[in-house]
Design an enzyme around this catalytic site. Structure first.
Site, PDB file in Angstrom:
ATOM      1  N   GLU A   1       0.824  -1.212   0.000  1.00  0.00           N
ATOM      2  CA  GLU A   1       0.000   0.000   0.000  1.00  0.00           C
ATOM      3  C   GLU A   1       0.856   1.259   0.000  1.00  0.00           C
ATOM      4  OE1 GLU A   1      -3.117  -0.007  -0.542  1.00  0.00           O
ATOM      5  OE2 GLU A   1      -3.823  -1.992   0.050  1.00  0.00           O
TER       6      GLU A   1
ATOM      7  N   ASP B   1      -4.520  -9.657  -8.446  1.00  0.00           N
ATOM      8  CA  ASP B   1      -4.885  -8.717  -9.517  1.00  0.00           C
ATOM      9  C   ASP B   1      -3.755  -7.837 -10.065  1.00  0.00           C
ATOM     10  OD1 ASP B   1      -4.762  -7.461  -7.066  1.00  0.00           O
ATOM     11  OD2 ASP B   1      -6.744  -6.533  -7.165  1.00  0.00           O
TER      12      ASP B   1
ATOM     13  N   GLU C   1     -18.372  -6.850  -2.869  1.00  0.00           N
ATOM     14  CA  GLU C   1     -17.007  -7.385  -2.823  1.00  0.00           C
ATOM     15  C   GLU C   1     -16.958  -8.795  -3.422  1.00  0.00           C
ATOM     16  OE1 GLU C   1     -14.080  -5.029  -0.587  1.00  0.00           O
ATOM     17  OE2 GLU C   1     -14.941  -5.065  -2.587  1.00  0.00           O
TER      18      GLU C   1
ATOM     19  N   GLU D   1     -12.648  -0.007  -9.926  1.00  0.00           N
ATOM     20  CA  GLU D   1     -12.190  -0.884 -11.022  1.00  0.00           C
ATOM     21  C   GLU D   1     -13.120  -0.942 -12.232  1.00  0.00           C
ATOM     22  OE1 GLU D   1      -9.599  -1.665  -7.720  1.00  0.00           O
ATOM     23  OE2 GLU D   1     -11.775  -1.589  -7.808  1.00  0.00           O
TER      24      GLU D   1
ATOM     25  N   THR E   1      -1.464   1.177 -10.140  1.00  0.00           N
ATOM     26  CA  THR E   1      -2.705   0.517  -9.736  1.00  0.00           C
ATOM     27  C   THR E   1      -3.516   1.368  -8.765  1.00  0.00           C
ATOM     28  OG1 THR E   1      -3.668  -1.621  -9.128  1.00  0.00           O
ATOM     29  CG2 THR E   1      -1.817  -0.844  -7.797  1.00  0.00           C
TER      30      THR E   1
END
Length: 525
Positions: free
Chosen positions: A76, A217, A310, A331, A437
């Site tokens: 992160e 991902d 989710e 997304e 991302t």
């Protein structure tokens, strides 16, 4: 929407990491470095607010300190903090900030990004080169830190770390990111799949579910975007091998399921909201037909709930227990932006309108926008993730602004480019931005400017020098032997087909730029 959320954060939550939109206060979540402000910085410029960008950039330079006794997520911190600072650094000229000589190869925001990334390097000091998941910014990796981390936590560094290395000239960052990628590549199963969680010391797979969603991902995303940004065929061929296995074992009716990584048997027939990036990624590779069909599946789920839960059970067509929330993720909107760019089909604008209306209707509070705790009854959660301002709003805005400078301006070639580098000899910001991302745009031209550009100039000077020396007979280029390129005939043998290079958008090789109709003039003519 942006300013409602952003001003609420500044008024109620700064200097904490995140806003709590139901109680109108703040909390630290991923570290303690005013995360929402760093994450939202480049969005300010995307919306055209140069003065606030300048103000925040100087506040961050004065207040953010990474020498703190805090346990931070390596993944992160990289995508949000390092990515956000790099992106802001590369947009500084467009924001009208005072630049150091030699920008984009130096600058205060670049030094902050490098400082943050240095704090992450101890995590990579492992026998395999795959990083631990958590690092203490002051003391490095705790002796009791678990060696188990998710696949994305190993494979989501190449964009930021290669950018850092190319801009600063310090190869360490790119090297550790590449080493982690290569080790991870060697751990794939016999049928070509990777699992979800791995022990980074023993390289044993702990969670063996293979899919394209949570935990995996952005690893696939970075192989593709890394290949494009760095013109790197190794990364692209890795992705293409994975893609073949993914299409073979996990794709059913344009949904992607979770399967056992060794056997390929279905383990969870579930769609996760994080998987919605996949159609956008496929569009970057030109695989539009399947991207469009998969997007339609995902969009049908959005229409059912006014958001993406989710987890969504594909056989039951409904949410999964305890996973009914929608934390305002970007997304599906991100994929809509890419697919609208690729097709011009107004379906994608319609999703944008739907997303805008749902978020406005369901998630808006007097103090910002709240994560949706349960899409069935629209209960809210007291949290606004920093990616709402960094990604969700940014992609929505860019979906509706086709002539934005991040898309390369209006028609090809009329984008507003800038100059940079020593003596302003680099062309920057001309398009081809790559989003990390966390939706932080990186300009590949800057990497070229600070790395390859000088080498090319030197090459040109050498050629011109040899030409200008009186009486110098330039030697013919040496003939290369077996395996060399210059002595090989470029004529195709009978029945042979010319194979295009993997990366079909090559930068012209340097010698070609000096040629006319293929003649390279390096003799005395």
């Amino acid at each position: 929407m942006f300013y409602h959320a952003y001003n609420s954060y500044l008024d109620n939550a700064f200097p904490y990491d995140e806003l709590r939109p139901l109680t109108c206060d703040g909390q630290d979540t991923w570290g303690s470095f005013s995360l929402t402000l760093i994450d939202a910085l480049d969005t300010l410029l995307v919306l055209g607010n140069r003065t606030e960008f300048q103000r925040v950039a100087s506040i961050l330079q004065d207040t953010v300190d990474f020498d703190i006794d805090v346990n931070a997520s390596v993944f992160e911190t990289n995508i949000r903090v390092v990515g956000g600072l790099l992106s802001a650094h590369l947009l500084a000229q467009r924001a009208g900030m005072e630049l150091e000589p030699g920008w984009p190869c130096s600058g205060p925001l670049l030094r902050m990004a490098e400082d943050a990334a240095r704090k992450l390097l101890p995590a990579f000091e492992t026998p395999t080169g795959m990083p631990y998941g958590t690092v203490n910014l002051l003391r490095g990796v705790s002796p009791t830190e678990t060696p188990v981390t998710c696949t994305a936590g190993v494979g989501t560094f190449i964009l930021e770390f290669a950018t850092l290395s190319r801009l600063t000239g310090d190869p360490t960052f790119e090297n550790v990111a590449r080493r982690a990628l290569r080790t991870l590549w060697k751990t794939r199963s016999d049928i070509g799949l990777v699992g979800n969680h791995i022990d980074i010391v023993s390289t044993k797979w702990v969670a063996q579910d293979a899919g394209i969603g949570a935990g995996v991902d952005s690893y696939f995303e970075y192989l593709v975007k890394g290949a494009v940004m760095l013109q790197d065929e190794e990364l692209l061929s890795m992705f293409q091998a994975y893609d073949r296995a993914i299409q073979n074992y996990t794709r059913f009716d344009d949904w992607y399921l979770w399967v056992q990584m060794h056997k390929g048997t279905v383990s969870m027939p579930i769609f996760q909201s994080l998987e919605a990036f996949w159609p956008g990624l496929q569009s970057l590779l030109g695989n539009l037909d399947s991207a469009v069909r998969t997007f339609q599946n995902y969009y049908s789920v959005w229409r059912q709930f006014g958001g993406l839960p989710e987890f969504y059970s594909i056989p039951q067509g409904y949410t999964v227990d305890k996973r009914e929330g929608y934390p305002l993720r970007p997304e599906l909107i991100e994929s809509a932006m890419y697919l609208f760019r690729a097709t011009g089909d107004h379906t994608y604008l319609q999703l944008g309108v739907d997303a805008l209306e749902s978020i406005e209707k369901i998630a808006k509070t007097p103090c910002g926008y709240a994560s949706v705790k349960d899409l069935r009854d629209h209960q809210l959660d007291n949290r606004m993730e920093s990616f709402f301002l960094a990604e969700t709003i940014k992609y929505l805005y860019l979906l509706f602004d086709p002539t934005h400078f991040l898309h390369g301006g209006g028609t090809e070639g009329d984008g507003s480019w800038e100059e940079g580098g020593e003596a302003g000899e680099c062309v920057l910001g001309a398009g081809g931005f790559i989003f990390n991302t966390e939706a932080h745009p990186l300009d590949p031209a800057a990497l070229y400017c600070c790395g390859q550009h000088d080498q090319d100039r030197q090459e040109l000077q050498d050629i011109l020098l040899t030409l200008s020396q009186p009486g110098s007979q330039s030697k013919p280029p040496p003939k290369q032997t077996e395996g060399g390129s210059q002595s090989e005939s470029i004529a195709l043998k009978p029945g042979e087909k010319k194979t295009p290079p993997l990366l079909s958008c090559p930068v012209q090789p340097f010698s070609a730029r000096l040629s006319i109709l293929g003649q390279v003039f390096t003799d005395d003519t």
